[in-house]
Design a protein around this motif. Structure first.
Motif, PDB file in Angstrom:
ATOM      1  N   ILE A  28       0.752  -1.328   0.078  1.00  0.00           N
ATOM      2  CA  ILE A  28       0.038   0.179   0.008  1.00  0.00           C
ATOM      3  C   ILE A  28       0.995   1.296   0.042  1.00  0.00           C
ATOM      4  O   ILE A  28       1.796   1.221   0.802  1.00  0.00           O
ATOM      5  CB  ILE A  28      -0.949   0.024   1.138  1.00  0.00           C
ATOM      6  N   LEU A  48      -8.248   4.056  -1.605  1.00  0.00           N
ATOM      7  CA  LEU A  48      -8.677   4.254  -0.531  1.00  0.00           C
ATOM      8  C   LEU A  48      -8.903   5.799  -0.436  1.00  0.00           C
ATOM      9  O   LEU A  48      -7.954   6.605  -0.397  1.00  0.00           O
ATOM     10  CB  LEU A  48      -7.875   3.781   0.818  1.00  0.00           C
ATOM     11  N   LEU A  62      -8.556   0.417   7.018  1.00  0.00           N
ATOM     12  CA  LEU A  62      -7.674  -0.774   6.330  1.00  0.00           C
ATOM     13  C   LEU A  62      -8.112  -1.717   7.025  1.00  0.00           C
ATOM     14  O   LEU A  62      -7.882  -3.278   6.568  1.00  0.00           O
ATOM     15  CB  LEU A  62      -6.340  -0.381   6.312  1.00  0.00           C
ATOM     16  N   TYR A  86     -11.137  -3.475   6.071  1.00  0.00           N
ATOM     17  CA  TYR A  86     -11.084  -4.101   4.761  1.00  0.00           C
ATOM     18  C   TYR A  86     -10.366  -5.456   4.542  1.00  0.00           C
ATOM     19  O   TYR A  86     -10.536  -6.215   4.024  1.00  0.00           O
ATOM     20  CB  TYR A  86     -10.706  -2.894   3.866  1.00  0.00           C
TER      21      TYR A  86
END
Length: 246
Positions: A7, A207, A240, A243
């Protein structure tokens, strides 16, 4: 469990890495941090092209720490001593508190809202309506909601651009190596598209932290995988966690 393993976060490495380290330990994800743009103050020379005389105003509207720093720097360069009678209206308490860096914090001249332009109008009311207001903003900021509110309320005001966003060089980033990118505002997206005009989202997930960047992504025909903040996920790290654990 998602297949997100790497990420990219479009900000500087946080001083508190604990929430991200916990995600790495729990889900095996890797994080990279890189600001997509920097906010820099306008030079006094560039500021003067707006033909705004800062000494004419008796009250000022601040919505960020950057504009506060820029304002006092410009006043110093202009050799203008900010009077003790100056009134400061800030969009949030956090912004208002930052004024302590430059002035003695007195509640009688510092007011803060709840983030809505309407809350500033409510603070001004009839008591402060006779002031001459300067709305401090960025050259890329959309100040229309604030200015529209002031115009509708019949309040004397002007807008001054005190800072501007400077896109950073992102060419050293291999976006194909990331599964997700975290964006915080429209300037992040602007910088991305300046660096890569032909950028294609492909399988990359976004995101979006904030309604503004979510809308900007959607307007640019990009899909948003995760949106925050929400009551369940007030932070990026919590969003996060939910998710990745789904």
């Amino acid at each position: 469990m998602t297949n997100v393993k790497k990420i990219l976060v479009s900000q500087n490495t946080p001083t508190n890495m604990a929430p991200y380290s916990a995600l790495t330990e729990k889900f095996g994800v890797e994080f990279d941090f890189k600001p997509f743009f920097l906010i820099e103050p306008l030079s006094y020379k560039d500021f003067r092209t707006q033909r705004v005389n800062i000494s004419e105003y008796t009250a000022i509207i601040f919505s960020s720490r950057h504009t506060i720093d820029a304002y006092f720097a410009l006043c110093e360069e202009a050799r203008f001593k900010v009077p003790e009678t100056m009134k400061y209206f800030c969009t949030t308490e956090l912004v208002a508190t930052y004024l302590q860096k430059h002035i003695v914090y007195r509640k009688r001249k510092i007011f803060f809202g709840d983030g809505r332009p309407e809350s500033i109008i409510e603070l001004i009311g009839s008591k402060h309506k006779g002031e001459k207001f300067l709305i401090a903003t960025s050259d890329a900021a959309n100040a229309s909601r604030m200015t529209d509110s002031f115009t509708a309320a019949g309040i004397d005001h002007s807008v001054a651009e005190l800072v501007h966003d400077v896109p950073q060089d992102l060419h050293g980033l291999d976006f194909a190596s990331y599964d997700m990118v975290v964006l915080y505002n429209q300037f992040d997206l602007k910088s991305l598209l300046i660096n890569f005009p032909e950028f294609k989202q492909g399988s990359l997930k976004f995101l979006a932290y904030g309604k503004g960047i979510a809308k900007a992504l959607e307007d640019a025909s990009f899909s948003v995988e995760v949106q925050a903040p929400t009551p369940e996920a007030p932070s990026v790290a919590r969003a996060l966690e939910l998710y990745l654990g789904a």
